[in-house]
Design a protein around this motif. Sequence first.
Motif, short mmCIF file in Angstrom:
data_model
loop_
_atom_site.label_atom_id
_atom_site.label_comp_id
_atom_site.label_asym_id
_atom_site.label_seq_id
_atom_site.Cartn_x
_atom_site.Cartn_y
_atom_site.Cartn_z
N UNK A 29 -5.49 31.92 5.79
CA UNK A 29 -6.66 32.78 5.65
C UNK A 29 -7.58 32.00 4.84
N UNK A 30 -7.22 31.15 3.91
CA UNK A 30 -8.66 30.61 2.95
C UNK A 30 -9.09 29.11 3.68
N UNK A 31 -8.30 28.67 4.53
CA UNK A 31 -8.87 27.35 4.82
C UNK A 31 -9.59 27.56 6.18
N UNK A 32 -10.60 26.67 6.51
CA UNK A 32 -11.17 26.68 7.65
C UNK A 32 -12.69 26.00 7.49
N UNK A 33 -13.32 25.96 8.85
CA UNK A 33 -14.90 25.74 8.67
C UNK A 33 -15.65 26.63 7.74
N UNK A 34 -15.51 27.66 7.76
CA UNK A 34 -16.15 28.63 6.59
C UNK A 34 -15.02 28.96 5.65
N UNK A 35 -14.86 28.32 4.58
CA UNK A 35 -13.99 28.39 3.57
C UNK A 35 -13.99 29.86 3.03
N UNK A 36 -12.86 30.50 2.58
CA UNK A 36 -12.75 31.84 1.86
C UNK A 36 -12.08 31.63 0.67
N UNK A 37 -12.64 31.98 -0.44
CA UNK A 37 -12.11 31.70 -1.58
C UNK A 37 -10.96 32.78 -1.84
N UNK A 38 -9.88 32.02 -2.45
CA UNK A 38 -8.49 32.62 -2.47
C UNK A 38 -8.55 33.84 -3.59
N UNK A 39 -9.37 33.65 -4.35
CA UNK A 39 -9.46 34.87 -5.39
C UNK A 39 -10.12 35.96 -4.92
N UNK A 40 -10.69 35.85 -3.66
CA UNK A 40 -11.41 36.87 -3.05
C UNK A 40 -10.65 37.48 -1.89
N UNK A 41 -9.49 36.87 -1.54
CA UNK A 41 -8.57 37.34 -0.44
C UNK A 41 -8.09 38.72 -0.54
N UNK A 42 -7.55 39.01 -1.66
CA UNK A 42 -6.95 40.37 -1.60
C UNK A 42 -8.12 41.36 -1.65
N UNK A 43 -9.19 41.18 -2.37
CA UNK A 43 -10.27 42.11 -2.28
C UNK A 43 -10.76 42.49 -0.69
#
Length: 336
Positions: A29-43
């Motif tokens: 969920x965090x890795x990819x071309x458009x990265x997503x910060x892990x500390x924002x995943x739950x939110x």
Amino acid sequence: MIHPSLIRKQRIFLLLLIVFILITIVIGMGLGYSSLSYNRLLLTLLGQGTNKEEFVLFSIRLPRIVITLLAGMALAVSGAILQGITRNDLADPGIIGINAGAGVGVALFFLYFPISASSFIYVLPAVGFFGALLTACLIYLFSYSKRVGLRPIRLVLTGVGFQMALSGLMVVLISSSDREKVDFIARWLAGSIWGTDWPFIWAILPWLIVLIPFSLYKANRLNVLGLGESVAIGVGVSIERERLVLLLSAVALAAAAVSVTGGIAFIGLMAPHIAKALVGPRNQLFLPICLLLGGWLLLLADTIGRNLADPDGIAAGIMTALIGAPYFIYLLLRQK
């Protein structure tokens, strides 16, 4: 009766696989071309992310993760059934041509039967099933002898021949198509996870909801078929009927998976072998492990592959082939 220690061992491995799957999902969920910060995943999962974060997670990452996990499960169970009914450890829906049959069916439908996009998604598994079923029936007929019954090694060799012939047919189809449709078929051949929207999940989910529990229910029949025809007849099992029913289940599972993921092989070969090595050959024990293991292996392959090269990464089918092809050669040499 299954010994309690084996049941405990199975439960431990099931728990470990669930943990591995969850860890891989979080990483994916965090890795990819458009990265997503892990500390924002739950939110973001709770609906408190930005528009960009929610789009990346809910429209791009999660559908792909779910479809990959479900397809891996379906391919693993399909491979386990094929190995059980043929008594051949080399059987796999990708290796013996069933996946290629489904692919040709999907390609022909895509090229020559115009249909609206909304309907196309839901028809794909059925089209793939008919293509795979026709291929499986031909392979079965060429591998069957009235004198000795089904010949396992001949089945694999016949299946490999069909797989090559059908791949050639796909190339012929490509040569007579326009660029957009050629790109689709090329992605399918490479095993690229192309069905990455939620409708694809709703399209294959009913097949899996019905067929996976049915396959688990038939575990004891697979045990009996694995003991040989004379034993199965002796305990009152209708061999040909059971083989036909289980073959249909295996074909339908494989077709549903590859209709949205492309030509992915070796998951149905590796997952049953690893599961048997962990808890033994009884289907009641290893099939649930095989189910989770197949989902995790394909999810892991896709997560690694799509982050190795920008922007599209390496197809999951290529990643599984890099591991599975040497494993297939090892098994082939071991059976000599």
